[in-house]
Scaffold this motif. Structure first.
Motif, PDB file in Angstrom:
ATOM      1  N   GLU A 132      47.352  40.683  52.421  1.00  0.00           N
ATOM      2  CA  GLU A 132      46.971  40.322  53.791  1.00  0.00           C
ATOM      3  C   GLU A 132      45.492  39.974  53.890  1.00  0.00           C
ATOM      4  O   GLU A 132      45.105  39.046  54.604  1.00  0.00           O
ATOM      5  CB  GLU A 132      47.319  41.479  54.735  1.00  0.00           C
ATOM      6  N   GLU A 133      44.655  40.724  53.168  1.00  0.00           N
ATOM      7  CA  GLU A 133      43.224  40.443  53.154  1.00  0.00           C
ATOM      8  C   GLU A 133      42.953  39.060  52.569  1.00  0.00           C
ATOM      9  O   GLU A 133      42.169  38.272  53.121  1.00  0.00           O
ATOM     10  CB  GLU A 133      42.492  41.505  52.329  1.00  0.00           C
ATOM     11  N   SER A 136      44.157  36.154  54.845  1.00  0.00           N
ATOM     12  CA  SER A 136      43.254  35.986  55.983  1.00  0.00           C
ATOM     13  C   SER A 136      42.066  35.118  55.582  1.00  0.00           C
ATOM     14  O   SER A 136      41.578  34.292  56.373  1.00  0.00           O
ATOM     15  CB  SER A 136      42.771  37.353  56.466  1.00  0.00           C
ATOM     16  N   THR A 140      41.346  30.594  56.501  1.00  0.00           N
ATOM     17  CA  THR A 140      40.137  30.261  57.245  1.00  0.00           C
ATOM     18  C   THR A 140      39.559  28.954  56.708  1.00  0.00           C
ATOM     19  O   THR A 140      39.299  28.833  55.509  1.00  0.00           O
ATOM     20  CB  THR A 140      39.077  31.374  57.107  1.00  0.00           C
TER      21      THR A 140
END
Length: 283
Positions: A132-133, A136, A140
């Motif tokens: 998940e990190e 993310s 971007t």
């Protein structure tokens, strides 16, 4: 007659100001879309529900480009790409077709410790958190471009495992190879392939000691299984700068460099992307 037809096709491409390279693109590869049009604003494209911005071609007036990453799991068929922009205060739409074809990737069997395949509850939680990190970060898109000139390779060494290979761990198909592996004994210097900013520098369960560099415009390069991390998050890095030393951390059978790329959040063949960008002098 054939010559006349070719001339008409060429005229159509110039007239519409759209070019795609390659038209037949393998799954997990990247396509380059070039748009030439005067006095336009806000050029964008839509590919299979994904919206992607165009950017100005360096030193080329009225010329724009967009990178289109193709998922490894994308259907093998024709897709219509819709281009839009504003001209004379009106929204204009154009289209072009891209054909996604089978990359015909190989398969390989890998034997690792059971704990790296069948995860404990604790390790499952860690892997999910790290995933998940990372996602993310990859999703971007910085509008600023940090790249300077053509890409280089992170190491000049033999390729030991190609991108896209189906990975059979301990007899069970688990995934495909998401990067390119280079032969590298522990302690070999690994270099940044271009300018950027470090957005991840830490130890992770599968990837081991990892460096991820944001090159801007949704392009990220990744360096895994390192024995030493030379850079910290937020640090600017120049092309050719040593990001760390190769190693055997994470899920590996031996020391090497796992080198990967993400474009707009999608994993793509890193060497194909480098060739595409360098050949077309985008940066």
């Amino acid at each position: 007659m054939k010559k006349i037809l070719l001339i008409l096709i060429s005229f159509f491409i110039v007239l519409n100001g759209i070019e795609i390279k390659p038209k037949n693109v393998k799954n997990a590869n990247t396509a380059l879309l070039i748009l030439e049009e005067k006095n336009i604003k806000n050029p964008k494209l839509t590919f299979d529900s994904q919206n992607i911005d165009f950017y100005s071609y360096p030193n080329k007036k009225d010329k724009y480009y967009a990178l289109i990453p193709i998922s490894y799991y994308k259907e093998k068929k024709d897709f219509r790409i819709i281009i839009s922009y504003i001209k004379n205060e009106k929204k204009v739409f154009k289209g072009i077709t891209i054909n996604v074809i089978d990359g015909k990737y190989k398969s390989e069997t890998i034997n690792v410790s059971k704990g790296k395949v069948t995860l404990s509850i604790k390790n499952k939680a860690r892997v999910q958190k790290e995933y998940e990190e990372a996602m993310s970060i990859y999703k971007t898109v910085s509008p600023k471009l940090y790249l300077k000139g053509k890409f280089i390779y992170p190491i000049n060494s033999k390729i030991t495992s190609e991108f896209g290979t189906k990975r059979v761990y301990n007899g069970t198909l688990k995934s495909y190879h998401s990067g390119t592996d280079f032969k590298a004994k522990i302690g070999t210097e690994i270099k940044a392939v271009n300018d950027g900013i470090v957005v991840l520098s830490k130890n992770r369960f599968y990837a081991g000691n990892s460096i991820v560099i944001d090159h801007g415009q949704g392009i990220y390069s990744c360096y895994y299984h390192l024995s030493k991390l030379n850079l910290k998050i937020g640090q600017k890095v120049k092309k050719g700068e040593v990001v760390g030393l190769s190693g055997d951390t994470g899920r590996v059978t031996g020391p090497h460099l796992h080198f990967a790329f993400r474009v707009h959040g999608i994993q793509v063949d890193p060497l194909q992307l480098i060739t595409l960008i360098n050949k077309n002098n985008i940066y």
